[in-house]
Design a protein around this motif. Structure first.
Motif, PDB file in Angstrom:
ATOM      1  N   PRO A  30      52.258  46.705  43.360  1.00 39.94           N
ATOM      2  CA  PRO A  30      52.529  47.290  44.677  1.00 39.94           C
ATOM      3  C   PRO A  30      51.449  46.921  45.697  1.00 39.94           C
ATOM      4  O   PRO A  30      50.272  46.794  45.349  1.00 39.94           O
ATOM      5  CB  PRO A  30      52.545  48.800  44.405  1.00 39.94           C
ATOM      6  CG  PRO A  30      52.877  48.915  42.953  1.00 39.94           C
ATOM      7  CD  PRO A  30      52.239  47.730  42.289  1.00 39.94           C
ATOM      8  N   SER A  31      51.862  46.759  46.939  1.00 38.33           N
ATOM      9  CA  SER A  31      50.927  46.352  47.986  1.00 38.33           C
ATOM     10  C   SER A  31      49.779  47.338  48.150  1.00 38.33           C
ATOM     11  O   SER A  31      48.650  46.948  48.443  1.00 38.33           O
ATOM     12  CB  SER A  31      51.674  46.191  49.321  1.00 38.33           C
ATOM     13  OG  SER A  31      52.338  47.408  49.666  1.00 38.33           O
ATOM     14  N   GLU A  32      50.046  48.620  47.924  1.00 39.40           N
ATOM     15  CA  GLU A  32      48.983  49.609  48.073  1.00 39.40           C
ATOM     16  C   GLU A  32      47.926  49.491  46.971  1.00 39.40           C
ATOM     17  O   GLU A  32      46.835  50.057  47.083  1.00 39.40           O
ATOM     18  CB  GLU A  32      49.558  51.030  48.078  1.00 39.40           C
ATOM     19  CG  GLU A  32      50.310  51.427  46.831  1.00 39.40           C
ATOM     20  CD  GLU A  32      51.808  51.151  46.930  1.00 39.40           C
ATOM     21  OE1 GLU A  32      52.586  51.817  46.231  1.00 39.40           O
ATOM     22  OE2 GLU A  32      52.190  50.263  47.725  1.00 39.40           O
ATOM     23  N   ASP A  33      48.246  48.764  45.898  1.00 40.76           N
ATOM     24  CA  ASP A  33      47.287  48.559  44.819  1.00 40.76           C
ATOM     25  C   ASP A  33      46.652  47.179  44.865  1.00 40.76           C
ATOM     26  O   ASP A  33      45.946  46.776  43.920  1.00 40.76           O
ATOM     27  CB  ASP A  33      47.975  48.740  43.458  1.00 40.76           C
ATOM     28  CG  ASP A  33      48.403  50.176  43.206  1.00 40.76           C
ATOM     29  OD1 ASP A  33      47.849  51.076  43.866  1.00 40.76           O
ATOM     30  OD2 ASP A  33      49.287  50.396  42.364  1.00 40.76           O
ATOM     31  N   ALA A  35      44.171  45.926  46.560  1.00 45.65           N
ATOM     32  CA  ALA A  35      42.709  45.907  46.521  1.00 45.65           C
ATOM     33  C   ALA A  35      42.201  46.162  45.102  1.00 45.65           C
ATOM     34  O   ALA A  35      41.259  45.504  44.634  1.00 45.65           O
ATOM     35  CB  ALA A  35      42.143  46.943  47.487  1.00 45.65           C
ATOM     36  N   ALA A  36      42.816  47.114  44.408  1.00 46.71           N
ATOM     37  CA  ALA A  36      42.398  47.418  43.037  1.00 46.71           C
ATOM     38  C   ALA A  36      42.670  46.234  42.117  1.00 46.71           C
ATOM     39  O   ALA A  36      41.854  45.921  41.238  1.00 46.71           O
ATOM     40  CB  ALA A  36      43.128  48.660  42.535  1.00 46.71           C
ATOM     41  N   PHE A  37      43.802  45.566  42.322  1.00 49.29           N
ATOM     42  CA  PHE A  37      44.120  44.401  41.504  1.00 49.29           C
ATOM     43  C   PHE A  37      43.149  43.253  41.796  1.00 49.29           C
ATOM     44  O   PHE A  37      42.691  42.568  40.882  1.00 49.29           O
ATOM     45  CB  PHE A  37      45.559  43.956  41.764  1.00 49.29           C
ATOM     46  CG  PHE A  37      45.994  42.789  40.939  1.00 49.29           C
ATOM     47  CD1 PHE A  37      46.405  42.971  39.628  1.00 49.29           C
ATOM     48  CD2 PHE A  37      45.989  41.501  41.460  1.00 49.29           C
ATOM     49  CE1 PHE A  37      46.800  41.896  38.847  1.00 49.29           C
ATOM     50  CE2 PHE A  37      46.380  40.422  40.696  1.00 49.29           C
ATOM     51  CZ  PHE A  37      46.792  40.611  39.381  1.00 49.29           C
ATOM     52  N   ALA A  38      42.825  43.050  43.071  1.00 50.47           N
ATOM     53  CA  ALA A  38      41.916  41.970  43.448  1.00 50.47           C
ATOM     54  C   ALA A  38      40.513  42.185  42.897  1.00 50.47           C
ATOM     55  O   ALA A  38      39.754  41.218  42.716  1.00 50.47           O
ATOM     56  CB  ALA A  38      41.865  41.841  44.969  1.00 50.47           C
ATOM     57  N   ALA A  39      40.154  43.442  42.608  1.00 57.03           N
ATOM     58  CA  ALA A  39      38.814  43.741  42.088  1.00 57.03           C
ATOM     59  C   ALA A  39      38.686  43.408  40.610  1.00 57.03           C
ATOM     60  O   ALA A  39      37.569  43.395  40.084  1.00 57.03           O
ATOM     61  CB  ALA A  39      38.488  45.215  42.323  1.00 57.03           C
ATOM     62  N   LEU A  40      39.797  43.126  39.941  1.00 49.48           N
ATOM     63  CA  LEU A  40      39.745  42.793  38.517  1.00 49.48           C
ATOM     64  C   LEU A  40      39.161  41.399  38.313  1.00 49.48           C
ATOM     65  O   LEU A  40      39.197  40.553  39.205  1.00 49.48           O
ATOM     66  CB  LEU A  40      41.155  42.837  37.912  1.00 49.48           C
ATOM     67  CG  LEU A  40      41.901  44.164  37.935  1.00 49.48           C
ATOM     68  CD1 LEU A  40      43.309  43.967  37.391  1.00 49.48           C
ATOM     69  CD2 LEU A  40      41.157  45.224  37.133  1.00 49.48           C
ATOM     70  N   ARG A  41      38.653  41.154  37.136  1.00 49.05           N
ATOM     71  CA  ARG A  41      38.206  39.812  36.786  1.00 49.05           C
ATOM     72  C   ARG A  41      39.414  38.879  36.789  1.00 49.05           C
ATOM     73  O   ARG A  41      40.538  39.287  36.464  1.00 49.05           O
ATOM     74  CB  ARG A  41      37.575  39.798  35.404  1.00 49.05           C
ATOM     75  CG  ARG A  41      36.299  40.626  35.259  1.00 49.05           C
ATOM     76  CD  ARG A  41      35.743  40.445  33.869  1.00 49.05           C
ATOM     77  NE  ARG A  41      36.745  40.706  32.840  1.00 49.05           N
ATOM     78  CZ  ARG A  41      36.605  40.371  31.556  1.00 49.05           C
ATOM     79  NH1 ARG A  41      35.509  39.756  31.153  1.00 49.05           N
ATOM     80  NH2 ARG A  41      37.554  40.669  30.683  1.00 49.05           N
ATOM     81  N   PRO A  42      39.218  37.609  37.163  1.00 53.64           N
ATOM     82  CA  PRO A  42      40.353  36.665  37.180  1.00 53.64           C
ATOM     83  C   PRO A  42      41.123  36.632  35.867  1.00 53.64           C
ATOM     84  O   PRO A  42      42.362  36.559  35.872  1.00 53.64           O
ATOM     85  CB  PRO A  42      39.683  35.321  37.486  1.00 53.64           C
ATOM     86  CG  PRO A  42      38.464  35.685  38.277  1.00 53.64           C
ATOM     87  CD  PRO A  42      37.984  36.989  37.685  1.00 53.64           C
ATOM     88  N   ASP A  97      54.073  54.081  33.409  1.00 52.70           N
ATOM     89  CA  ASP A  97      52.845  54.273  34.177  1.00 52.70           C
ATOM     90  C   ASP A  97      52.520  53.166  35.166  1.00 52.70           C
ATOM     91  O   ASP A  97      51.504  53.235  35.855  1.00 52.70           O
ATOM     92  CB  ASP A  97      51.663  54.432  33.217  1.00 52.70           C
ATOM     93  CG  ASP A  97      51.806  55.668  32.336  1.00 52.70           C
ATOM     94  OD1 ASP A  97      52.621  56.535  32.673  1.00 52.70           O
ATOM     95  OD2 ASP A  97      51.106  55.752  31.314  1.00 52.70           O
ATOM     96  N   GLY A  98      53.359  52.116  35.230  1.00 53.50           N
ATOM     97  CA  GLY A  98      53.093  51.056  36.191  1.00 53.50           C
ATOM     98  C   GLY A  98      52.128  49.996  35.676  1.00 53.50           C
ATOM     99  O   GLY A  98      51.747  49.988  34.497  1.00 53.50           O
ATOM    100  N   TRP A  99      51.710  49.097  36.556  1.00 52.09           N
ATOM    101  CA  TRP A  99      50.934  47.929  36.155  1.00 52.09           C
ATOM    102  C   TRP A  99      49.576  48.287  35.555  1.00 52.09           C
ATOM    103  O   TRP A  99      49.044  47.529  34.744  1.00 52.09           O
ATOM    104  CB  TRP A  99      50.731  46.989  37.351  1.00 52.09           C
ATOM    105  CG  TRP A  99      49.793  47.523  38.407  1.00 52.09           C
ATOM    106  CD1 TRP A  99      50.100  48.351  39.436  1.00 52.09           C
ATOM    107  CD2 TRP A  99      48.383  47.271  38.488  1.00 52.09           C
ATOM    108  NE1 TRP A  99      48.971  48.639  40.171  1.00 52.09           N
ATOM    109  CE2 TRP A  99      47.907  47.978  39.624  1.00 52.09           C
ATOM    110  CE3 TRP A  99      47.484  46.523  37.735  1.00 52.09           C
ATOM    111  CZ2 TRP A  99      46.568  47.964  39.998  1.00 52.09           C
ATOM    112  CZ3 TRP A  99      46.147  46.506  38.114  1.00 52.09           C
ATOM    113  CH2 TRP A  99      45.699  47.214  39.235  1.00 52.09           C
ATOM    114  N   ARG A 100      49.017  49.427  35.919  1.00 53.55           N
ATOM    115  CA  ARG A 100      47.705  49.798  35.372  1.00 53.55           C
ATOM    116  C   ARG A 100      47.769  50.004  33.859  1.00 53.55           C
ATOM    117  O   ARG A 100      46.746  49.935  33.174  1.00 53.55           O
ATOM    118  CB  ARG A 100      47.187  51.063  36.054  1.00 53.55           C
ATOM    119  CG  ARG A 100      46.890  50.878  37.545  1.00 53.55           C
ATOM    120  CD  ARG A 100      46.421  52.175  38.177  1.00 53.55           C
ATOM    121  NE  ARG A 100      46.328  52.071  39.618  1.00 53.55           N
ATOM    122  CZ  ARG A 100      45.270  51.606  40.276  1.00 53.55           C
ATOM    123  NH1 ARG A 100      44.201  51.237  39.604  1.00 53.55           N
ATOM    124  NH2 ARG A 100      45.269  51.537  41.595  1.00 53.55           N
TER     125      ARG A 100
END
Length: 218
Positions: A30-33, A35-42, A97-100
């Motif tokens: 989701p677009s609202e997540d 930033a959290a996804f971008a903070a993960l290691r590649p 629970d979604g992508w997390r």
């Protein structure tokens, strides 16, 4: 659909130059997540995207979750964590629970709500149904619906009276406790090697356990 027909629709991370494209639609983060996804290691980002791509192939192939997960597992047989049981476990966790739920070390939203007595009871049932985890899950729900006492909960009527003290007890069981979702039960279940060891012995379980081949000639 054959395993070879499923493979072209999926990226393969074995090639170092491969960058897995972002899934779209309901399989996207989701677009609202963002930033959290971008903070993960590649590497973790690629792992999440690969899971989502597998889920899309599993749902769109028309085979059903079990056979589709087995075909995806064949495609990614050299990738750690992408066995058929792991794909199914992560798939059900993602739907809940979604992508997390695809992140390493994710414990699930409802894990803490499952009593330890229930975990032991469910593991015992799973060990008795070594051929199918779905049979073990169905058996525990059937016991609950029939009004049999379940360790950690009691009967569904006792559980319902505690959860909804101001409501009248319905004639039939209206729901199962939180934490009984497929993703959580898969996570709580013993491994296939453990189930085979309990029901058929160490020889049957050996093929599913890590091993070291020794050549005495060397």
């Amino acid at each position: 659909m054959s395993a070879t027909a499923l493979a072209p629709a999926l990226p393969h991370p074995a090639e170092s130059a491969t960058v897995i494209p972002f899934p779209t639609g309901r399989y996207a983060v989701p677009s609202e997540d963002a930033a959290a996804f971008a903070a993960l290691r590649p590497a973790d980002q690629e792992r999440v995207k690969l899971f989502l791509a597998c889920f899309e192939a599993m749902e769109q192939g028309g085979l059903g979750v079990v056979p589709a997960s087995q075909q995806c597992a064949l495609t990614f047989s050299t990738v750690p964590g992408f066995s058929a049981p792991s794909l199914r476990r992560h798939y059900y966790a993602w739907r809940t629970d979604g992508w997390r739920a695809l992140l390493r070390g994710y414990r699930g939203k409802d894990r803490e709500h499952v009593p330890a007595e229930f975990v032991e009871h469910f593991k015992a049932m799973a060990e008795q149904n070594c051929r199918s985890m779905r049979q073990a899950m169905a058996a525990i729900v059937r016991q609950w619906m029939l009004g049999e006492p379940i360790p950690g909960y009691g009967t569904w009527r006792e559980w319902y009276a505690k959860k909804y003290p101001l409501r009248p007890i319905p004639e039939s069981c209206p729901e199962v406790p939180r934490g009984w979702g497929k993703s959580n039960l898969y996570a709580l279940a013993p491994t296939r090697a453990e189930r085979l060891m309990m029901t058929r012995g160490i020889v049957a379980a050996k093929a599913h356990l890590p091993s070291l081949v020794r050549d005495t000639s060397t």
